[in-house]
Design a protein around this motif. Structure first.
Motif, PDB file in Angstrom:
ATOM      1  N   GLY A   1       3.127  12.995  30.204  1.00 58.77           N
ATOM      2  CA  GLY A   1       2.058  13.727  29.525  1.00 58.77           C
ATOM      3  C   GLY A   1       0.765  13.697  30.314  1.00 58.77           C
ATOM      4  O   GLY A   1       0.069  14.708  30.439  1.00 58.77           O
ATOM      5  N   ALA A   2       0.435  12.525  30.866  1.00 53.97           N
ATOM      6  CA  ALA A   2      -0.780  12.402  31.682  1.00 53.97           C
ATOM      7  C   ALA A   2      -0.676  13.238  32.952  1.00 53.97           C
ATOM      8  O   ALA A   2      -1.626  13.914  33.354  1.00 53.97           O
ATOM      9  CB  ALA A   2      -1.018  10.935  32.028  1.00 53.97           C
ATOM     10  N   LEU A   3       0.495  13.196  33.573  1.00 48.77           N
ATOM     11  CA  LEU A   3       0.694  13.902  34.834  1.00 48.77           C
ATOM     12  C   LEU A   3       0.611  15.418  34.658  1.00 48.77           C
ATOM     13  O   LEU A   3       0.160  16.142  35.549  1.00 48.77           O
ATOM     14  CB  LEU A   3       2.058  13.504  35.411  1.00 48.77           C
ATOM     15  N   LEU A   4       1.023  15.902  33.490  1.00 51.00           N
ATOM     16  CA  LEU A   4       1.117  17.349  33.266  1.00 51.00           C
ATOM     17  C   LEU A   4       0.029  17.889  32.347  1.00 51.00           C
ATOM     18  O   LEU A   4       0.016  19.090  32.061  1.00 51.00           O
ATOM     19  CB  LEU A   4       2.498  17.695  32.677  1.00 51.00           C
ATOM     20  N   HIS A   5      -0.900  17.039  31.899  1.00 48.40           N
ATOM     21  CA  HIS A   5      -1.825  17.487  30.853  1.00 48.40           C
ATOM     22  C   HIS A   5      -2.711  18.649  31.301  1.00 48.40           C
ATOM     23  O   HIS A   5      -3.106  19.472  30.475  1.00 48.40           O
ATOM     24  CB  HIS A   5      -2.666  16.310  30.341  1.00 48.40           C
ATOM     25  N   ASP A   6      -3.012  18.739  32.592  1.00 48.12           N
ATOM     26  CA  ASP A   6      -3.855  19.834  33.094  1.00 48.12           C
ATOM     27  C   ASP A   6      -3.092  20.772  34.022  1.00 48.12           C
ATOM     28  O   ASP A   6      -3.689  21.407  34.902  1.00 48.12           O
ATOM     29  CB  ASP A   6      -5.069  19.261  33.834  1.00 48.12           C
ATOM     30  N   VAL A   7      -1.795  20.890  33.829  1.00 45.79           N
ATOM     31  CA  VAL A   7      -0.965  21.676  34.742  1.00 45.79           C
ATOM     32  C   VAL A   7      -1.376  23.155  34.760  1.00 45.79           C
ATOM     33  O   VAL A   7      -1.133  23.859  35.746  1.00 45.79           O
ATOM     34  CB  VAL A   7       0.521  21.514  34.379  1.00 45.79           C
ATOM     35  N   ALA A   8      -2.044  23.622  33.691  1.00 47.81           N
ATOM     36  CA  ALA A   8      -2.431  25.046  33.631  1.00 47.81           C
ATOM     37  C   ALA A   8      -3.907  25.274  33.910  1.00 47.81           C
ATOM     38  O   ALA A   8      -4.399  26.400  33.762  1.00 47.81           O
ATOM     39  CB  ALA A   8      -2.065  25.619  32.259  1.00 47.81           C
TER      40      ALA A   8
ATOM     41  N   HIS B   1      -2.077  18.963  22.722  1.00 45.69           N
ATOM     42  CA  HIS B   1      -3.121  18.375  21.873  1.00 45.69           C
ATOM     43  C   HIS B   1      -4.009  17.377  22.604  1.00 45.69           C
ATOM     44  O   HIS B   1      -4.714  16.602  21.960  1.00 45.69           O
ATOM     45  CB  HIS B   1      -2.476  17.711  20.652  1.00 45.69           C
ATOM     46  N   HIS B   2      -4.003  17.408  23.947  1.00 45.17           N
ATOM     47  CA  HIS B   2      -4.742  16.354  24.650  1.00 45.17           C
ATOM     48  C   HIS B   2      -6.262  16.460  24.500  1.00 45.17           C
ATOM     49  O   HIS B   2      -6.981  15.494  24.744  1.00 45.17           O
ATOM     50  CB  HIS B   2      -4.338  16.315  26.140  1.00 45.17           C
ATOM     51  N   LEU B   3      -6.764  17.621  24.066  1.00 44.44           N
ATOM     52  CA  LEU B   3      -8.202  17.769  23.847  1.00 44.44           C
ATOM     53  C   LEU B   3      -8.650  17.262  22.476  1.00 44.44           C
ATOM     54  O   LEU B   3      -9.837  17.034  22.240  1.00 44.44           O
ATOM     55  CB  LEU B   3      -8.598  19.231  23.995  1.00 44.44           C
ATOM     56  N   ARG B   4      -7.736  17.073  21.553  1.00 46.55           N
ATOM     57  CA  ARG B   4      -8.101  16.779  20.171  1.00 46.55           C
ATOM     58  C   ARG B   4      -8.866  15.467  20.007  1.00 46.55           C
ATOM     59  O   ARG B   4      -9.828  15.419  19.237  1.00 46.55           O
ATOM     60  CB  ARG B   4      -6.858  16.783  19.270  1.00 46.55           C
ATOM     61  N   PRO B   5      -8.457  14.379  20.663  1.00 43.35           N
ATOM     62  CA  PRO B   5      -9.240  13.143  20.492  1.00 43.35           C
ATOM     63  C   PRO B   5     -10.705  13.325  20.876  1.00 43.35           C
ATOM     64  O   PRO B   5     -11.617  12.843  20.169  1.00 43.35           O
ATOM     65  CB  PRO B   5      -8.525  12.145  21.402  1.00 43.35           C
ATOM     66  N   GLY B   6     -10.947  14.036  21.970  1.00 40.34           N
ATOM     67  CA  GLY B   6     -12.328  14.295  22.377  1.00 40.34           C
ATOM     68  C   GLY B   6     -13.082  15.123  21.356  1.00 40.34           C
ATOM     69  O   GLY B   6     -14.260  14.873  21.051  1.00 40.34           O
ATOM     70  N   HIS B   7     -12.389  16.126  20.792  1.00 41.04           N
ATOM     71  CA  HIS B   7     -13.026  16.962  19.761  1.00 41.04           C
ATOM     72  C   HIS B   7     -13.364  16.155  18.531  1.00 41.04           C
ATOM     73  O   HIS B   7     -14.423  16.322  17.918  1.00 41.04           O
ATOM     74  CB  HIS B   7     -12.101  18.115  19.405  1.00 41.04           C
ATOM     75  N   LEU B   8     -12.456  15.247  18.153  1.00 42.86           N
ATOM     76  CA  LEU B   8     -12.694  14.410  16.970  1.00 42.86           C
ATOM     77  C   LEU B   8     -13.901  13.504  17.174  1.00 42.86           C
ATOM     78  O   LEU B   8     -14.722  13.314  16.276  1.00 42.86           O
ATOM     79  CB  LEU B   8     -11.443  13.579  16.656  1.00 42.86           C
ATOM     80  N   VAL B   9     -13.997  12.933  18.360  1.00 39.76           N
ATOM     81  CA  VAL B   9     -15.136  12.073  18.662  1.00 39.76           C
ATOM     82  C   VAL B   9     -16.433  12.869  18.640  1.00 39.76           C
ATOM     83  O   VAL B   9     -17.452  12.441  18.073  1.00 39.76           O
ATOM     84  CB  VAL B   9     -14.956  11.369  20.026  1.00 39.76           C
ATOM     85  N   SER B  10     -16.410  14.050  19.256  1.00 36.81           N
ATOM     86  CA  SER B  10     -17.604  14.905  19.295  1.00 36.81           C
ATOM     87  C   SER B  10     -18.053  15.300  17.881  1.00 36.81           C
ATOM     88  O   SER B  10     -19.249  15.458  17.615  1.00 36.81           O
ATOM     89  CB  SER B  10     -17.340  16.174  20.111  1.00 36.81           C
ATOM     90  N   ALA B  11     -17.067  15.442  16.974  1.00 37.22           N
ATOM     91  CA  ALA B  11     -17.377  15.839  15.602  1.00 37.22           C
ATOM     92  C   ALA B  11     -17.758  14.643  14.724  1.00 37.22           C
ATOM     93  O   ALA B  11     -18.030  14.809  13.534  1.00 37.22           O
ATOM     94  CB  ALA B  11     -16.174  16.557  14.987  1.00 37.22           C
ATOM     95  N   GLY B  12     -17.761  13.479  15.325  1.00 39.26           N
ATOM     96  CA  GLY B  12     -18.150  12.309  14.561  1.00 39.26           C
ATOM     97  C   GLY B  12     -17.018  11.661  13.789  1.00 39.26           C
ATOM     98  O   GLY B  12     -17.224  10.793  12.942  1.00 39.26           O
ATOM     99  N   GLY B  13     -15.775  12.093  14.089  1.00 36.80           N
ATOM    100  CA  GLY B  13     -14.618  11.548  13.357  1.00 36.80           C
ATOM    101  C   GLY B  13     -14.217  10.186  13.858  1.00 36.80           C
ATOM    102  O   GLY B  13     -14.635   9.756  14.925  1.00 36.80           O
TER     103      GLY B  13
END
Length: 353
Positions: free
Chosen positions: A286-293, A341-353
């Motif tokens: 998952g880490a190796l391919l997370h930004d493949v696109a 879904h690799h962006l979701r943790p960052g979005h949650l943190v940014s939203a104060g979650g």
């Protein structure tokens, strides 16, 4: 005890070969066993009878057989019996891949658990290389005969904590494009075993340095020239390898870093892991391919580099890549979900979650 029983069958000289010899020398637990002899079919049949195992023909033409041992057998789960190549043990060992895999031990009914160094046949100096912590190939033709050895070198080095000598690395770099030739299932097995090792991220970096990583996973190559202004030389590829290194560190030290959560984390992952990829290997994929696109979605908007939908498209690219390598549906879905879904943790943190 299994090896003593094999030796007692008296079907002529029988040699322990391959990784089991290496593990015996290192004092590691013996896993599955490989033996070589003249008359492999007769010995394999006798082994199956004596050990109450199941005989499986792996390659009738080459004379390779497997005896699957009963579940209650302690230690190994199988014994592979192969016809001596070249007609003698010395010629057989000359055909093997790396020097540390080219030693043999003559089996006897009185075999000791810790044989002396003098008991081994070692025509290529593999035991000396092993003592020095070096993985070495002597001839480039070994990689031509079986290009899977290009990847296997890194897997063995990762598992045993070895270093690959410089001449061998140069051979691998010259032959790197041959890495696409082996059957996908064989490549998948080597890659998953490598990624399951603590410290695998350093070996991914070493593979990339000699061009092997993107020879095997060609979809990653466009990342190298993408977003260099942001990530520095190597662009998204540099970032990807950094992410792999951080995940590697996290997984290796999870019990120390998060003692309250670590047990539940590993227990849950182990319960859901598919047979073809351990949990650690799946996460590393998952880490190796997370930004493949990222390279194909890169656009400059108002002077800022953006990567719209690289998570969604990346999940599709990751799925296609893993299908090519014959990963199971469960493994593909798991890795694709991480990428998607690799962006979701960052979005949650940014939203104060």
């Amino acid at each position: 005890s299994v090896l003593r029983k094999v030796a007692a069958l008296r079907y002529g000289p029988v040699w322990l070969v391959g990784g089991a010899v290496r593990d015996l020398v290192l004092g590691r637990p013996l896993g599955d066993l490989d033996v070589a002899c003249a008359g492999a079919k007769a010995l394999a049949t006798a082994c199956a009878r004596e050990l109450k195992g199941t005989l499986v023909v792996l390659d009738e033409r080459e004379g390779v057989y497997r005896v699957v041992l009963p579940k209650e057998t302690k230690g190994p789960t199988q014994v592979d019996v192969a016809e001596l190549q070249g007609g003698s043990i010395d010629k057989d060992l000359l055909r093997r891949d790396f020097t540390l895999n080219a030693a043999a031990l003559l089996l006897t009914p009185q075999l000791k658990a810790a044989p002396r160094t003098a008991d081994f046949i070692d025509p290529r100096g593999g035991l000396s290389d092993l003592a020095r912590g070096v993985l070495r190939a002597e001839d480039e033709k070994l990689f031509v005969e079986d290009p899977l050895r290009l990847l296997r070198a890194f897997r063995i080095a990762a598992q045993l904590g070895l270093r690959i000598d410089e001449l061998t690395l140069k051979m691998i770099k010259r032959r790197r494009q041959d890495a696409r030739q082996p059957a996908p299932e064989r490549t998948r097995a080597e890659l998953a075993a490598l990624l399951d090792c603590p410290g695998a991220s350093a070996w991914l970096k070493a593979m990339d340095d000699c061009g092997l990583l993107t020879a095997v996973l060609e979809e990653l190559e466009p990342a190298r020239k993408c977003a260099e202004a942001y990530y520095g030389p190597g662009g998204v590829m540099t970032h990807t390898l950094d992410v792999c290194a951080r995940l590697d560190f996290l997984l290796t030290n999870l019990r120390a870093l998060y003692p309250a959560q670590a047990k539940a984390f590993w227990t849950r992952l182990a319960a859901r892991a598919p047979a073809d990829a351990p949990p650690r290997a799946l996460l590393m994929l998952g880490a190796l391919l997370h930004d493949v696109a990222k390279a194909e979605t890169a656009k400059r908007v108002d002077g800022r580099l953006r990567f719209f939908e690289h998570d969604v498209i990346g999940a599709e690219r990751a799925s296609t890549l893993l299908k090519r390598l014959r990963f199971s549906r469960a493994a593909i879905d798991a890795v694709a979900a991480v990428v998607r879904h690799h962006l979701r943790p960052g979005h949650l943190v940014s939203a104060g979650g």
